[in-house]
Design an enzyme around this catalytic site. Structure first.
Site, PDB file in Angstrom:
ATOM      1  N   HIS A   1       0.790  -1.232   0.000  1.00  0.00           N
ATOM      2  CA  HIS A   1       0.000   0.000   0.000  1.00  0.00           C
ATOM      3  C   HIS A   1       0.817   1.274   0.000  1.00  0.00           C
ATOM      4  CE1 HIS A   1      -4.148  -1.447   0.535  1.00  0.00           C
ATOM      5  NE2 HIS A   1      -3.546  -2.506   1.042  1.00  0.00           N
TER       6      HIS A   1
ATOM      7  N   LYS B   1      -8.361  14.292   4.051  1.00  0.00           N
ATOM      8  CA  LYS B   1      -7.537  13.079   4.057  1.00  0.00           C
ATOM      9  C   LYS B   1      -6.594  13.205   5.251  1.00  0.00           C
ATOM     10  CE  LYS B   1      -6.224  14.194  -0.170  1.00  0.00           C
ATOM     11  NZ  LYS B   1      -6.237  12.952  -0.914  1.00  0.00           N
ATOM     12  N   ARG B   2      -5.871  12.152   5.601  1.00  0.00           N
ATOM     13  CA  ARG B   2      -4.914  12.274   6.696  1.00  0.00           C
ATOM     14  C   ARG B   2      -3.935  13.407   6.392  1.00  0.00           C
ATOM     15  NH1 ARG B   2      -1.406   7.999   6.932  1.00  0.00           N
ATOM     16  NH2 ARG B   2      -2.104   7.610   4.806  1.00  0.00           N
TER      17      ARG B   2
ATOM     18  N   LYS C   1       1.089  14.426   1.056  1.00  0.00           N
ATOM     19  CA  LYS C   1      -0.220  14.786   0.495  1.00  0.00           C
ATOM     20  C   LYS C   1      -0.309  16.285   0.192  1.00  0.00           C
ATOM     21  CE  LYS C   1      -2.762  10.954   2.718  1.00  0.00           C
ATOM     22  NZ  LYS C   1      -3.599  10.357   1.670  1.00  0.00           N
TER      23      LYS C   1
ATOM     24  N   THR D   1      -8.374   6.917  -2.455  1.00  0.00           N
ATOM     25  CA  THR D   1      -9.759   6.504  -2.687  1.00  0.00           C
ATOM     26  C   THR D   1     -10.694   7.693  -2.459  1.00  0.00           C
ATOM     27  OG1 THR D   1      -9.799   5.679  -0.414  1.00  0.00           O
ATOM     28  CG2 THR D   1      -9.523   4.041  -2.179  1.00  0.00           C
TER      29      THR D   1
ATOM     30  N   LYS E   1     -14.273   8.779  -4.387  1.00  0.00           N
ATOM     31  CA  LYS E   1     -15.551   9.137  -3.756  1.00  0.00           C
ATOM     32  C   LYS E   1     -16.016  10.513  -4.239  1.00  0.00           C
ATOM     33  CE  LYS E   1     -13.722   6.968   0.418  1.00  0.00           C
ATOM     34  NZ  LYS E   1     -13.030   7.326   1.677  1.00  0.00           N
TER      35      LYS E   1
HETATM   36  C1  PLP Z   1     -11.707   7.593   1.927  1.00  0.00           C
HETATM   37  C2  PLP Z   1     -11.195   7.972   3.241  1.00  0.00           C
HETATM   38  C3  PLP Z   1      -9.829   8.178   3.428  1.00  0.00           C
HETATM   39  C4  PLP Z   1      -8.831   8.081   2.298  1.00  0.00           C
HETATM   40  O1  PLP Z   1      -8.724   9.328   1.663  1.00  0.00           O
HETATM   41  P1  PLP Z   1      -7.514   9.637   0.646  1.00  0.00           P
HETATM   42  O2  PLP Z   1      -7.884  10.965   0.090  1.00  0.00           O
HETATM   43  O3  PLP Z   1      -7.557   8.567  -0.400  1.00  0.00           O
HETATM   44  O4  PLP Z   1      -6.276   9.649   1.433  1.00  0.00           O
HETATM   45  C5  PLP Z   1      -9.385   8.546   4.686  1.00  0.00           C
HETATM   46  N1  PLP Z   1     -10.236   8.690   5.719  1.00  0.00           N
HETATM   47  C6  PLP Z   1     -11.558   8.510   5.577  1.00  0.00           C
HETATM   48  C7  PLP Z   1     -12.452   8.701   6.749  1.00  0.00           C
HETATM   49  C8  PLP Z   1     -12.083   8.143   4.338  1.00  0.00           C
HETATM   50  O5  PLP Z   1     -13.408   7.948   4.213  1.00  0.00           O
END
Ligand code: PLP
Length: 797
Positions: free
Chosen positions: A352, A538-539, A544, A645, A649
């Site tokens: 990952h 995101k984190r 990032k 991901t 979304k």
């Molecule tokens: C989808 C999701 C992530 C992943 O987000 P990325 O932008 O792909 O890093 C992290 N935290 C939550 C709560 C999510 O739903």
């Protein structure tokens, strides 16, 4: 599922548990009654499904992961059972709001971010498609911490989720097992051959709790098994009497720490030890149970791989291969060769991340005392592997490929050597694995490597998070896309239909209003739903590049204030947790808050831009934010985001991606075409080249007036007595993610976004195309690839 049946169950539960009728029940009681009722219905279905699986003796998949970011379960289950609407109507007759009941459920936060959420999306998708699968993880008493922002600084608070979350769990006392730590190994020649026994160990009890996973419109129910650690006999009287006071409570101390907390800081030696114990604890418990059940049914383990596919989600569960070998050799007395053959046919591994600090390594002197037998097995796997590499003539790769090297155990190497298949999570990432990260392994095992691009549970991220859009799409193109997201491409037929474009705009506006209301209620901040909602959630991590986003906002600030820039009003929305020991990430959160404060204090600038940081990012918050986004910020340094991901979304909900050519952004571009996405910045090869030449941030600073202005302005900035010179110094001297190299290109890309947005019809069309092309990013597609190509399992109804 008939909702009448469910209603009766709720009322009956209320009577039996609390002695109240539904009209006199508190919300909390209704919540508990609903959770219990759902659990009963799923338990019944699960019983039926298990019977069928046992009868047909099919192969199953087992997904081992340190994290499952489950999110709330009640709405997901009602949606899957197809009774959400009716239950809503029923409750409202009794003056109860279903939404308020949903809010009572805590997010089971058994994960940090994308990796954990992926695991949960996959369990949902596999179950909806009737694949038999079980997830394995730890029942963390405290999930990911609750983030509170105080004066712009992150603070962490414990998230005790079990209090209200426990109603979804089923305790399985019949499947407890014992997991052993420490002690020593005894090797001896016996009449039956060479035997190894583990002595003087500390035993911990693993207690199983099952979270039942429902599928959409199906009777299939799968399980997420979560193990809790308990001291076996509690306090050990015998040891105590013999005067061994500290050992007598050792088991208790170990047990209470193992399932206490998700990812305790592992910067200290104790933290690392605890991580090792957590990992071994849950994979050992899981494998013992699987092996025992298999042997009971077949009387042999030689055909194990014909009935079970074991998946290692990143390297955290990698010790599973050694534990499986231990069970085969020590407990069932198979030969090394036979055991190795079964093991390598059983395991597969997904990588990952290529971030080197995330590729797990354990010091031998730390690892060996905790797991002496597991260590000796890893040593033997390594010895045989190294011999094979030498025989192959690849001796020079050993510093890279050996499992144990320089006193360190490399878990990714162990996973690759012991698995029959290794994959990355997007095309770009999988290419990077074979071209660079695992290049030497690729030369050794060219057939092991492949790709499965990530996917998302669209029924949660569209169906449940955005019922307005879902219902409208259903009226337009039929309901098929809920089951099969590829069907959403029918929406393309309407890309020039003004009525449809208008309706989609209205829905987006409605979602923006809902988010604005949420921000108002929780933060007391008023945002304008007519502004562009520009979202980066995101984190928080340097790679990032939330900092790049923040720099652009500072650029806008000073351009509005001093250069007469008058941009289209925009609301920049951030949400992100920083891991607790990560100072730079926390500084960036503070910086974002300070920019926000600066803007608010300026009467002119605040008419155009606004910055909102929404605390405590988690699944239930993502469900509110993502459908309201106009712009999806995916601006990691190229080559660093394995897939992402969040990008999927957001795209599915009609946001336009503003991104680098990184992770799955590459495939989003392929899907939508370059006129429906805004791409900027260096590509992976260019990043690598620049690193090789030596990145000199000062050159980028001197070369671009806008970069210069922005950084110079930050040097003059003081907010609440704090200045951010250290960030400028970092950008100009240390930044490994090279924000300045992409800054000019990013500013330009942001202008393109604004221009596109201002052409309302064009923008809405872009948005429609993004939704319509999101079909390939369904987790249904992804898990089918795992099932067909890696696990070789079939659907069972
Ligand atoms: C989808 C999701 C992530 C992943 O987000 P990325 O932008 O792909 O890093 C992290 N935290 C939550 C709560 C999510 O739903």
């Amino acid at each position: 599922m008939n909702s009448l049946n469910f209603q009766q169950r709720i009322e009956q539960t209320l009577q039996i548990q609390f002695g109240v009728t539904i009209d006199h029940a508190s919300k909390r009681q209704v919540y508990e009654a609903m959770m219990r009722s759902v659990r009963e219905i799923l338990s019944q279905k699960k019983f039926g499904y298990e019977q069928e699986l046992k009868k047909r003796r099919v192969k199953r998949a087992y997904y081992m992961s340190m994290e499952f970011l489950v999110g709330r379960t009640l709405r997901n289950n009602l949606f899957n059972l197809g009774i959400e609407q009716e239950i809503q109507t029923y409750l409202s007759k009794h003056h109860i709001s279903l939404d308020e009941i949903y809010q009572i459920e805590p997010d089971p936060g058994l994960g940090n971010g994308g990796l954990g959420r992926l695991a949960s999306c996959y369990l949902d998708a596999l179950t909806s498609q009737d694949y038999p699968v079980t997830g394995f993880s730890i029942l963390y008493e405290y999930g990911i911490f609750k983030q509170v922002i105080n004066n712009g600084w992150q603070q962490e608070f414990p998230d005790y989720w079990l209090d209200l979350g426990k109603y979804g769990l089923v305790y399985r006392s019949d499947e407890e097992v014992e997991v052993r730590f420490y002690g020593n190994i005894k090797e001896e020649m016996t009449a039956e051959g060479f035997r190894v026994t583990h002595e003087n160990y500390t035993a911990i009890q693993a207690e199983p709790y099952d979270l039942l996973i429902s599928g959409y419109d199906t009777d299939t129910v799968n399980t997420l098994r979560l193990w809790e650690a308990k001291a076996k006999t509690g306090f050990n009287m015998k040891l105590f009497e013999r005067g061994e006071y500290s050992r007598s409570s050792e088991a208790e101390a170990i047990a209470s720490s193992i399932s206490k907390l998700l990812y305790p800081a592992d910067s200290t030696r104790e933290g690392k030890e605890l991580r090792i114990k957590q990992q071994y604890f849950f994979i050992s418990a899981s494998l013992q149970q699987l092996v025992k059940n298999h042997y009971r049914e077949f009387g042999t383990l030689e055909n194990f791989h014909e009935y079970a596919a074991l998946h290692i989600n990143d390297t955290h569960p990698a010790m599973a291969v050694a534990e499986f070998m231990r069970l085969l050799i020590d407990e069932y007395h198979y030969s090394w060769e036979k055991s190795w053959e079964i093991t390598t046919k059983t395991f597969a591994y997904t990588n990952h991340t290529i971030m080197s600090e995330a590729l797990e390594k354990w010091a031998v002197d730390l690892f060996q005392p905790i797991l002496p037998r597991i260590y000796s097995i890893i040593e033997e796997i390594n010895r045989r592997f190294c011999q094979w590499v030498i025989d192959m003539g690849y001796e020079m790769t050993l510093p890279e490929t050996a499992i144990i090297y320089d006193g360190m155990i490399k878990m990714a190497n162990l996973s690759i050597v012991s698995s029959h298949y290794v994959n990355g999570v997007s095309k770009l990432h999988s290419d990077i694995l074979v071209d660079s990260t695992f290049r030497s392994f690729y030369a050794l095992y060219p057939d092991k490597f492949g790709n499965v691009t990530n996917g998302i549970a669209h029924r949660r991220w569209l169906g449940q998070a955005n019922p307005e859009l879902t219902n409208y799409l259903e009226s337009l193109i039929g309901i098929d896309f809920v089951k099969d997201l590829s069907k959403i491409s029918k929406l393309l037929e309407y890309k020039d239909d003004e009525k449809v474009l208008h309706a989609l705009k209205d829905i987006k506006h409605q979602k923006k209003q809902q988010l604005a209301a949420y921000i108002q209620d929780t933060l007391g901040i008023t945002v304008n739903p007519n502004s562009i909602f520009d979202v980066q959630v995101k984190r928080l991590h340097e790679y990032k590049r939330q900092l790049l986003n923040a720099l652009h906002i500072v650029y806008l600030y000073q351009a509005i204030k001093y250069q007469g820039l008058r941009p289209t009003p925009r609301t920049f929305i951030f949400a992100a947790k920083a891991s607790s020991g990560y100072d730079m990430a926390k500084n960036i959160i503070k910086f974002i808050h300070s920019i926000s404060q600066l803007i608010e204090s300026d009467e002119l600038v605040r008419e155009y831009i606004k910055v909102v940081f929404i605390p405590d990012y988690k699944v239930s918050l993502a469900e509110i934010i993502l459908p309201a986004a106009d712009v999806s910020e995916q601006i990691s340094q190229a080559g660093k985001e394995a897939s992402g991901t969040g990008n999927m979304k957001l795209m599915l909900n009609g946001a336009i991606t503003l991104g680098t050519l990184d992770g799955a952004n590459v495939e989003i571009l392929e899907a939508v075409g370059e006129e429906n996405i805004v791409i900027f910045g260096l590509k992976t090869e260019e990043v690598n080249q620049l690193v090789a030449e030596g990145y000199k941030p000062w050159e980028w600073y001197n070369r671009s007036e806008r970069v210069k202005q922005t950084l110079d302005f930050i040097r003059t900035m003081t907010v609440g007595g704090m200045n951010f010179n250290f960030l400028v110094d970092y950008l100009l001297n240390d930044d490994p993610f090279m924000c300045l190299a992409d800054f000019e290109s990013y500013i330009y890309a942001q202008q393109q976004i604004e221009e596109a947005y201002n052409d309302e019809k064009q923008w809405q069309k872009m948005s429609l195309v993004n939704t319509a092309k999101a079909g390939i990013f369904s987790a249904d597609r992804a898990v089918k690839e795992y099932a067909d190509r890696i696990w070789h399992i079939q659907q069972v109804k």
